[in-house]
Design a protein around this motif. Structure first.
Motif, PDB file in Angstrom:
ATOM      1  N   ARG A 145       0.909  -1.174  -0.118  1.00  0.00           N
ATOM      2  CA  ARG A 145      -0.527   0.279   0.095  1.00  0.00           C
ATOM      3  C   ARG A 145       0.710   1.162  -0.407  1.00  0.00           C
ATOM      4  O   ARG A 145       1.400   0.925   0.917  1.00  0.00           O
ATOM      5  N   GLU A 203       0.951   4.675   0.713  1.00  0.00           N
ATOM      6  CA  GLU A 203       0.838   6.099   1.279  1.00  0.00           C
ATOM      7  C   GLU A 203       0.794   7.341   0.488  1.00  0.00           C
ATOM      8  O   GLU A 203       1.968   7.608   0.175  1.00  0.00           O
ATOM      9  N   PRO A 262       0.558  12.107  -0.216  1.00  0.00           N
ATOM     10  CA  PRO A 262       0.053  12.902   0.592  1.00  0.00           C
ATOM     11  C   PRO A 262      -1.829  13.193   0.272  1.00  0.00           C
ATOM     12  O   PRO A 262      -2.811  12.685  -1.084  1.00  0.00           O
ATOM     13  N   GLY A 263      -2.330  13.653   0.962  1.00  0.00           N
ATOM     14  CA  GLY A 263      -4.306  14.149   1.476  1.00  0.00           C
ATOM     15  C   GLY A 263      -4.482  12.953   1.439  1.00  0.00           C
ATOM     16  O   GLY A 263      -5.933  12.698   0.801  1.00  0.00           O
ATOM     17  N   ASP A 264      -4.051  11.855   2.330  1.00  0.00           N
ATOM     18  CA  ASP A 264      -4.923  10.988   2.816  1.00  0.00           C
ATOM     19  C   ASP A 264      -5.238   9.701   1.605  1.00  0.00           C
ATOM     20  O   ASP A 264      -6.126   9.200   2.057  1.00  0.00           O
ATOM     21  N   ARG A 265      -4.949   9.844   0.799  1.00  0.00           N
ATOM     22  CA  ARG A 265      -5.071   9.651  -0.218  1.00  0.00           C
ATOM     23  C   ARG A 265      -3.848   7.647  -0.322  1.00  0.00           C
ATOM     24  O   ARG A 265      -2.973   7.793  -0.052  1.00  0.00           O
ATOM     25  N   SER A 266      -4.220   6.279  -0.921  1.00  0.00           N
ATOM     26  CA  SER A 266      -3.426   5.447  -1.268  1.00  0.00           C
ATOM     27  C   SER A 266      -3.728   4.523  -2.332  1.00  0.00           C
ATOM     28  O   SER A 266      -4.841   4.803  -2.724  1.00  0.00           O
TER      29      SER A 266
END
Length: 289
Positions: free
Chosen positions: A241, A243, A245-249
């Motif tokens: 996974r 990870e 920036p901006g809580d995206r993954s």
């Protein structure tokens, strides 16, 4: 009689003798070679910062080694520390002017290949690379991080270059590990933990790989860097996974390292998503689907 300050004496640990700077220079600094100077300091904040501050005035191939660093940095300014003389902590200045700047992103991966090759030859330890900048060893049956690489642009466009920093845990003991997932060459059963031959081997390996890459104008295929990195990369073939920036993954199987040094993830939607080292915050194992 033991001196009253023996416990605090920097040189009191006989298992961790200081590096022999004069011997290292004789072995590595030569006319026509890459390494133009080699200095060893007892302590500094960060060898990367020290070399970066002088990037315009120093020639390519300057090497700075510290027995101890008080402000060592990893990627994204993550901090780490280690006891004095327990590892190899050094930076080198490279100026690959003939290589297109868009290919300079291969330098962390090139350094990983060079370090892993040099250590395997001298220490006899199986090493693997975690994309993009970690060196892994096996302790027991567990993969652990024993080293890291930090590459930074430094100096002006005319006289600067790239500073490559390397940190390798050599004699770190179990009780000294900063986190349970850390390791060292000693804990991995290295045939030698003598830092002088280890550093010589790593720098000679880096000189060879950098020379081949530079001769190929940074082409990762022509220099065999791309295939060699893929062969030693423990990340490939695993579900991870990324990870962002901006809580995206992004989750998927790591299937390749592309021509730009990016990790290619095959997602469940049938897409192939390339992820650059500069784009991610963390790369972690993904849950099994």
């Amino acid at each position: 009689m033991t001196p009253p300050d023996a416990e605090d004496n920097r040189w009191s640990d006989l298992d961790r003798p200081p590096l022999n700077a004069a011997s290292l220079r004789r072995a590595l600094v030569r006319e026509g070679g890459l390494w133009s100077s080699l200095d060893v300091v007892a302590a500094t904040g960060s060898t990367n910062s020290d070399l970066a501050a002088r990037a315009d005035e120093l020639p390519e191939g300057a090497v700075l080694v510290a027995e101890e660093q008080s402000a060592a940095r990893g990627r994204l300014d993550r901090r780490w520390s280690a006891p004095a003389r327990s590892g190899l902590f050094f930076s080198v200045l490279l100026k690959p002017d003939e290589v297109p700047v868009e290919r300079w992103g291969w330098l962390p991966l090139l350094t990983g290949v060079a370090v892993a090759t040099g250590l395997s030859q001298v220490a006899g330890v199986d090493t693997a690379l975690k994309w993009p900048n970690d060196l892994l060893v096996t302790v027991g049956e567990e993969e652990r991080k024993a080293g890291g690489i930090l590459v930074e642009r430094a100096g002006s466009a005319d006289g600067g270059g790239v500073v490559v920093g390397v940190g390798i845990n050599v004699t770190l003991r179990a009780e000294e590990l900063p986190v349970p997932t850390a390791g060292s060459l000693a804990l991995a059963g290295a045939g030698t933990t003598d830092r002088d031959p280890l550093l010589r081997a790593v720098l000679r390996s880096l000189e060879r790989w950098y020379g081949d890459w530079r001769e190929a104008a940074g082409d990762p295929a022509a220099s065999r860097l791309q295939e060699t990195y893929a062969a030693g990369c423990a990340t490939l073939g695993r579900r991870v996974r990324a990870e962002l920036p901006g809580d995206r993954s992004i989750e998927g199987e790591a299937v390749a390292v592309d021509a730009d040094g990016r990790l290619v993830l095959a997602t469940e939607k049938g897409m192939q998503e390339p992820v650059g080292a500069g784009d991610i915050i963390h790369l972690r194992p993904a849950s099994t689907p």
